[in-house]
Design an enzyme around this catalytic site. Structure first.
Site, short mmCIF file in Angstrom:
data_model
loop_
_atom_site.label_atom_id
_atom_site.label_comp_id
_atom_site.label_asym_id
_atom_site.label_seq_id
_atom_site.Cartn_x
_atom_site.Cartn_y
_atom_site.Cartn_z
N GLY A 45 43.37 39.07 42.71
CA GLY A 45 44.73 39.50 42.81
C GLY A 45 44.98 39.64 44.43
N GLN A 50 47.92 43.29 52.13
CA GLN A 50 46.81 42.18 52.65
C GLN A 50 47.43 40.87 53.34
OE1 GLN A 50 45.04 42.26 48.59
NE2 GLN A 50 43.17 42.24 49.78
N CYS A 105 36.99 42.83 47.62
CA CYS A 105 38.18 42.75 48.02
C CYS A 105 38.21 41.56 48.91
CB CYS A 105 38.67 44.13 48.58
SG CYS A 105 40.27 44.27 49.10
N LEU A 106 39.48 40.97 49.09
CA LEU A 106 39.58 39.77 49.96
C LEU A 106 39.68 40.43 51.31
CD1 LEU A 106 42.19 37.43 47.96
CD2 LEU A 106 39.54 37.22 48.24
N HIS A 147 43.12 48.15 41.04
CA HIS A 147 42.77 47.72 42.46
C HIS A 147 43.87 47.38 43.44
CE1 HIS A 147 39.91 45.92 45.26
NE2 HIS A 147 40.77 45.38 45.82
N GLU A 148 44.91 46.46 42.89
CA GLU A 148 45.94 46.13 43.79
C GLU A 148 47.00 47.06 43.95
OE1 GLU A 148 45.62 43.35 45.11
OE2 GLU A 148 43.77 42.96 43.85
N HIS A 151 46.25 49.20 46.81
CA HIS A 151 46.61 48.52 47.80
C HIS A 151 47.95 49.12 48.39
CE1 HIS A 151 43.36 46.05 49.36
NE2 HIS A 151 43.13 45.41 48.13
ZN LIG Z 1 41.50 44.39 47.43
#
Ligand SMILES: [Zn+2]
Length: 196
Positions: A45, A50, A105-106, A147-148, A151
């Site tokens: 995701g 991000q 998480c990226l 999770h997304e 963000h």
């Molecule tokens: Zn994340």
């Protein structure tokens, strides 16, 4: 085009996202770039903050999770090929029992911690044609979406940890914001000193 992923500590990750207007410039190109960026980083995701844009846009492809041997055939089938863009999403309802799952998480490389979330989520959003959709997901699909979604609300999974866990992670999170880590994809670090 692969975009740099914004690391922990950048204020853009803390902004509540604005709605994406229908005439948002080059939206299609942005979505293409986000897919490319996400796949390049082996993510499931990616949300617009991000990559530095505080707007309500995220995308999800749970296919890598479908390879997990511990899942039932039915669960694997649900995750395999689930690829979707969520624009102007709003969670209507979260129900069911909370369960813990090790999230990453990226924007926060190398940190994985158990996060508890409710099992089922009902979400309203518009698709790439700006057609309104309301859908309900559970299990890992719900997990990735939750999770997304966080963000675009300016929330990170580390916010949901116990205060002890947060204290233990503080040094590592500071190092991430300074760029004192190795990630195998392009990143932008808010507190990195110039000339490094
Ligand atoms: Zn994340």
């Amino acid at each position: 085009m692969i975009l740099p992923i914004i690391a922990y500590g950048d204020p853009v990750l803390r902004k509540k996202g604005n709605d994406v207007p229908k005439d948002y410039p080059k939206l299609e190109e942005l979505i293409d770039n986000m897919w490319e960026t996400m796949y390049n980083a082996n993510g499931v995701g990616l949300a617009a903050p991000q990559i530095g844009l505080p707007v309500r846009l995220f995308l999800v492809d749970t296919t890598p999770f479908s390879k997990d041997e511990d899942l039932t055939e039915e669960e694997k089938k649900k995750l395999d090929g689930f690829k979707k863009v969520f624009i102007n999403a709003y969670i209507e309802e979260e129900t069911g029992k909370e369960w813990a799952f090790s999230e990453g998480c990226l924007s926060i490389p190398d940190i994985h911690e158990d996060v508890s979330r409710k099992d089922t989520v009902t979400i309203t959003y518009v698709d790439e044609d700006f057609k309104k959709q309301t859908e309900t997901y559970d299990g890992l699909l719900a997990r990735v979406i939750q999770h997304e979604y966080d963000h675009i609300e300016g929330i990170l999974f580390t916010d949901k940890l116990s205060s002890l866990k947060k204290r233990l992670l503080k040094g590592r999170l500071t190092n991430i914001s300074k760029g004192n880590i190795r990630a195998d994809y392009r990143m932008r670090f808010p507190k990195q000193k110039k000339g490094r």
